[in-house]
Design an enzyme around this catalytic site. Structure first.
Site, short mmCIF file in Angstrom:
data_model
loop_
_atom_site.label_atom_id
_atom_site.label_comp_id
_atom_site.label_asym_id
_atom_site.label_seq_id
_atom_site.Cartn_x
_atom_site.Cartn_y
_atom_site.Cartn_z
N GLU A 80 0.28 -0.97 0.13
CA GLU A 80 0.31 0.17 -0.58
C GLU A 80 0.76 0.58 0.09
O GLU A 80 1.60 1.34 0.61
CB GLU A 80 -0.75 -0.01 1.08
CG GLU A 80 -1.91 -1.18 1.41
CD GLU A 80 -2.88 -1.19 0.14
OE1 GLU A 80 -3.23 -0.18 -0.34
OE2 GLU A 80 -3.51 -2.16 0.13
N CYS A 142 -7.37 -2.58 8.27
CA CYS A 142 -5.74 -2.43 7.10
C CYS A 142 -5.38 -0.88 7.65
O CYS A 142 -4.59 -0.71 7.56
CB CYS A 142 -6.03 -3.21 6.14
SG CYS A 142 -6.21 -5.11 6.06
N HIS A 166 -1.10 -5.67 1.53
CA HIS A 166 -2.17 -7.21 1.44
C HIS A 166 -1.44 -7.97 0.45
O HIS A 166 -1.33 -8.24 -0.27
CB HIS A 166 -3.48 -6.59 0.45
CG HIS A 166 -4.62 -4.99 1.21
ND1 HIS A 166 -3.69 -3.61 1.55
CD2 HIS A 166 -5.41 -5.69 2.27
CE1 HIS A 166 -5.53 -3.73 2.27
NE2 HIS A 166 -5.96 -4.94 2.86
#
Length: 199
Positions: A80, A142, A166
């Site tokens: 991310e 998350c 992820h």
């Protein structure tokens, strides 16, 4: 020896298995690229996830934090780029639903990952593991964990690198939900080992 805190999550929503829980348990105590891996499985709980993370962080004072989460439906590993100051989405495992709530009342709008995400993706792809940068960690647990950790590091003026990755469903999870693309658990573990080697 340097320390690396690797976190995963317990099962949540309609996912009876969370492959990140198995990844961190498998890598616990291993030394990879001169990093001793310290593992922590986090609760899918808006009130407790960051508290649990901070307790182990304050105890161990790792050089790097890599948090893992399941992105059921994605078919590749996705580091991310950014976490935003927002809690929103489905109920957590305690049944709590957040809508448009800031994670930190006085916090900045967002934090960028301090992991070498471009190099991570390039390395994974070169080794035959599908990967791409994701520009949204969402607004669920998350994103909550990624933002909370980066905020703590910034607030305390620490040099710790931190970010979120992820992963896909595992085959075991896909057997219970036939619509999910999946990877073998062994490949998920190898991909995370490669990411640690990139550091």
């Amino acid at each position: 020896m340097k320390k690396l805190l690797l976190t995963g999550f317990e099962p949540f929503l309609d996912n009876p298995i969370n492959p990140t829980e198995e990844i961190v348990k498998e890598l616990k105590g291993k030394v990879i690229n001169q990093y001793l891996v310290i593992e922590q499985v986090l609760p899918v709980d808006f009130a407790e996830a960051a508290k649990v993370l901070f307790r182990v962080f304050d105890k161990e004072r790792p050089d790097v934090v890599i948090s893992l989460g399941l992105a059921a439906g994605r078919n590749r590993i996705t580091p991310e780029r950014i976490a935003i100051n927002c809690n929103d989405g489905a109920a957590d495992n305690k049944g709590v639903i957040m809508q448009d709530q800031p994670i930190e009342q006085e916090g900045p709008a967002a934090y960028f990952s301090t992991l070498p995400i471009r190099r991570i993706v390039d390395t994974l792809v070169a080794e035959g593991y599908p990967a791409e940068i994701s520009n949204s960690a969402g607004t669920y647990l998350c994103n909550h964990v990624m933002y909370s950790m980066l905020h703590k590091i910034a607030k305390e003026g620490l040099s710790t690198r931190s970010g979120f990755v992820h992963v896909t469903a595992s085959h075991d999870l896909a057997l219970k939900n036939r619509s999910l693309p999946s990877w073998h658990q062994h490949d998920l573990v190898k991909a995370i080992e490669l990411i640690i080697n990139v550091l």
